[in-house]
Design a protein around this motif. Structure first.
Motif, mmCIF file in Angstrom:
data_model
loop_
_atom_site.group_PDB
_atom_site.id
_atom_site.type_symbol
_atom_site.label_atom_id
_atom_site.label_comp_id
_atom_site.label_asym_id
_atom_site.label_seq_id
_atom_site.Cartn_x
_atom_site.Cartn_y
_atom_site.Cartn_z
ATOM 1 N N ALA A 120 0.856 -1.187 0.000
ATOM 2 C CA ALA A 120 0.000 0.000 0.000
ATOM 3 C C ALA A 120 0.894 1.239 0.000
ATOM 4 N N VAL A 121 0.560 2.199 -0.868
ATOM 5 C CA VAL A 121 1.206 3.516 -0.891
ATOM 6 C C VAL A 121 0.270 4.461 -0.150
ATOM 7 N N VAL A 122 0.793 5.143 0.870
ATOM 8 C CA VAL A 122 -0.071 5.849 1.822
ATOM 9 C C VAL A 122 0.378 7.293 2.010
ATOM 10 N N THR A 123 -0.585 8.205 2.092
ATOM 11 C CA THR A 123 -0.286 9.609 2.390
ATOM 12 C C THR A 123 -1.533 10.261 2.973
ATOM 13 N N PHE A 124 -1.409 11.532 3.385
ATOM 14 C CA PHE A 124 -2.608 12.296 3.745
ATOM 15 C C PHE A 124 -2.419 13.755 3.360
ATOM 16 N N ILE A 125 -3.545 14.429 3.138
ATOM 17 C CA ILE A 125 -3.556 15.861 2.844
ATOM 18 C C ILE A 125 -4.762 16.452 3.560
ATOM 19 N N THR A 126 -4.545 17.487 4.364
ATOM 20 C CA THR A 126 -5.628 17.998 5.204
ATOM 21 C C THR A 126 -6.007 19.438 4.888
ATOM 22 N N ASP A 127 -5.377 20.043 3.887
ATOM 23 C CA ASP A 127 -5.761 21.408 3.526
ATOM 24 C C ASP A 127 -5.474 21.654 2.047
ATOM 25 N N GLU A 128 -5.896 22.794 1.569
ATOM 26 C CA GLU A 128 -5.713 23.133 0.164
ATOM 27 C C GLU A 128 -4.247 23.464 -0.122
ATOM 28 N N LYS A 129 -3.748 22.897 -1.233
ATOM 29 C CA LYS A 129 -2.406 23.202 -1.699
ATOM 30 C C LYS A 129 -2.458 23.409 -3.216
ATOM 31 N N ARG B 209 -0.052 1.381 -11.834
ATOM 32 C CA ARG B 209 0.898 0.763 -12.759
ATOM 33 C C ARG B 209 1.453 -0.544 -12.219
ATOM 34 N N HIS B 210 1.680 -0.611 -10.914
ATOM 35 C CA HIS B 210 2.322 -1.791 -10.336
ATOM 36 C C HIS B 210 1.379 -2.674 -9.511
ATOM 37 N N GLY B 211 0.091 -2.362 -9.535
ATOM 38 C CA GLY B 211 -0.854 -3.203 -8.818
ATOM 39 C C GLY B 211 -0.815 -3.028 -7.314
ATOM 40 N N TYR B 212 -0.363 -1.850 -6.847
ATOM 41 C CA TYR B 212 -0.373 -1.549 -5.420
ATOM 42 C C TYR B 212 -1.684 -0.849 -5.065
ATOM 43 N N ASP B 213 -1.962 -0.743 -3.792
ATOM 44 C CA ASP B 213 -3.114 0.031 -3.330
ATOM 45 C C ASP B 213 -2.651 1.427 -2.940
ATOM 46 N N PHE B 214 -3.482 2.421 -3.231
ATOM 47 C CA PHE B 214 -3.169 3.799 -2.880
ATOM 48 C C PHE B 214 -4.221 4.288 -1.898
ATOM 49 N N ILE B 215 -3.765 4.726 -0.727
ATOM 50 C CA ILE B 215 -4.672 5.107 0.355
ATOM 51 C C ILE B 215 -4.360 6.523 0.807
ATOM 52 N N VAL B 216 -5.389 7.360 0.851
ATOM 53 C CA VAL B 216 -5.235 8.762 1.248
ATOM 54 C C VAL B 216 -6.232 9.086 2.353
ATOM 55 N N ASP B 217 -5.780 9.770 3.373
ATOM 56 C CA ASP B 217 -6.671 10.347 4.375
ATOM 57 C C ASP B 217 -6.751 11.851 4.132
ATOM 58 N N TYR B 218 -7.931 12.409 4.371
ATOM 59 C CA TYR B 218 -8.133 13.847 4.185
ATOM 60 C C TYR B 218 -8.430 14.550 5.505
ATOM 61 N N GLU B 219 -8.369 13.798 6.586
ATOM 62 C CA GLU B 219 -8.530 14.354 7.926
ATOM 63 C C GLU B 219 -7.465 13.755 8.828
ATOM 64 N N ASN C 154 -0.862 6.847 13.025
ATOM 65 C CA ASN C 154 -2.225 6.343 13.225
ATOM 66 C C ASN C 154 -2.699 5.582 11.988
ATOM 67 N N MET C 155 -2.397 6.128 10.825
ATOM 68 C CA MET C 155 -2.767 5.455 9.578
ATOM 69 C C MET C 155 -2.075 4.108 9.461
ATOM 70 N N MET C 156 -0.785 4.108 9.768
ATOM 71 C CA MET C 156 -0.017 2.861 9.704
ATOM 72 C C MET C 156 -0.649 1.788 10.598
ATOM 73 N N GLU C 157 -0.936 2.158 11.835
ATOM 74 C CA GLU C 157 -1.505 1.179 12.764
ATOM 75 C C GLU C 157 -2.842 0.648 12.248
ATOM 76 N N ARG C 158 -3.680 1.549 11.776
ATOM 77 C CA ARG C 158 -4.991 1.139 11.276
ATOM 78 C C ARG C 158 -4.867 0.156 10.105
ATOM 79 N N LEU C 159 -3.965 0.430 9.209
ATOM 80 C CA LEU C 159 -3.803 -0.413 8.023
ATOM 81 C C LEU C 159 -3.150 -1.749 8.360
#
Length: 284
Positions: free
Chosen positions: A56-65, A81-91, A104-109
């Motif tokens: 899983a490729v993981v990131t978060f963004i919580t405001d406008e950029k 392209r490589h068959g990975y999962d992409f996970i984004v949190d917005y809060e 927190n994201m890591m633990e949850r996943l």
């Protein structure tokens, strides 16, 4: 007793012989089919042992950029392209500071058990060569480890030490304990005015706890978390990002680049250097 001789016509004898032959053929075919199914089962089991890791490729963004689309498109394209999962949190909901939400994201996943490895990427990063598989970097790194099965964290450094802008975590319950130990350090160091950054807390754990240190391996910065020439803060390899390298990270751009939107300016400059690959091969 009088026994009468029985006479059987040739046609009946031929019919009985044909039935016997067909019965024999059926038994042989059934045996062969069972054997073939057994072989297929073995082949399937053998292949499952060498299947590619679930990532899983993981990131978060919580405001406008200014670069939200660029960053999201880049990571999503790579994962597809490589068959990975992409996970984004917005809060982000944490009282330790927004950057701790990555843990927190890591633990949850990890608790879902869906992934073998989780690759965290700060939002101010770009994958500049989507030809490269992060799975290959993991495999190469573990081959160089004394005890590969004991390694749970693949990290990088910059000129200041540990940099958590791009790191990889094994999807194992041991990693959850590691994260909880980071929280504990953060809570101990917290004061009324401020607390440790997630990066400093993780660095202290690796340095102070031998078990955690042994479960962590340092990857050369240029392989997983390269900095551009505008941000000259490199690890001991002293390698600046070059075209064809895997990842570029605009860490602390505000301190190195003049302008109202330093990170956005660098994103705009370097997005033209991305090796994308043919989207039609995996997007249709």
């Amino acid at each position: 007793m009088l026994v009468r001789s029985l006479r059987v016509s040739p046609a009946i004898l031929v019919f009985l012989a044909l039935c016997a032959f067909l019965g024999w053929q059926f038994r042989q075919g059934h045996s062969l089919a069972a054997h073939q199914l057994s072989d297929l089962s073995l082949t399937k089991d053998d292949s499952s042992s060498s299947k590619r890791p679930r990532i899983a490729v993981v990131t978060f963004i919580t405001d406008e950029k200014s670069y939200v689309h660029t960053s999201l498109k880049n990571k999503d394209h790579y994962a597809r392209r490589h068959g990975y999962d992409f996970i984004v949190d917005y809060e982000a909901h944490t009282d330790r500071g927004t950057t701790y939400w990555k843990f927190n994201m890591m633990e949850r996943l990890i608790k879902t058990g869906k992934w073998d490895w989780i690759w965290w990427m700060d939002f101010d990063t770009l994958i500049t060569n989507t030809d490269i598989k992060v799975a290959d970097i993991i495999e190469e790194t573990l081959k160089n480890a004394t005890d590969p099965k004991n390694i749970d964290f693949l990290t990088t450094h910059d000129c200041n030490g540990l940099n958590t802008g791009s790191f990889i975590v094994r999807g194992h319950e041991r990693s959850i304990k590691f994260l909880h130990d980071i929280y504990a350090i953060s809570d101990r160091e917290k004061t009324a005015d401020h607390g440790l950054s997630e990066q400093d807390a993780m660095a202290r754990l690796i340095k102070s706890d031998p078990i955690s240190g042994d479960r962590t391996i340092q990857v050369p910065q240029w392989k997983l978390n390269a900095f551009p020439q505008e941000i000259a803060c490199f690890d001991e390899s002293n390698e600046v990002w070059k075209p064809g390298m895997f990842v570029i990270h605009f860490a602390g751009a505000w301190a190195h680049v003049k302008g109202e939107d330093p990170t956005g300016q660098l994103m705009k400059k370097y997005k033209d250097e991305i090796v994308w690959g043919d989207w039609k091969e995996f997007y249709v």
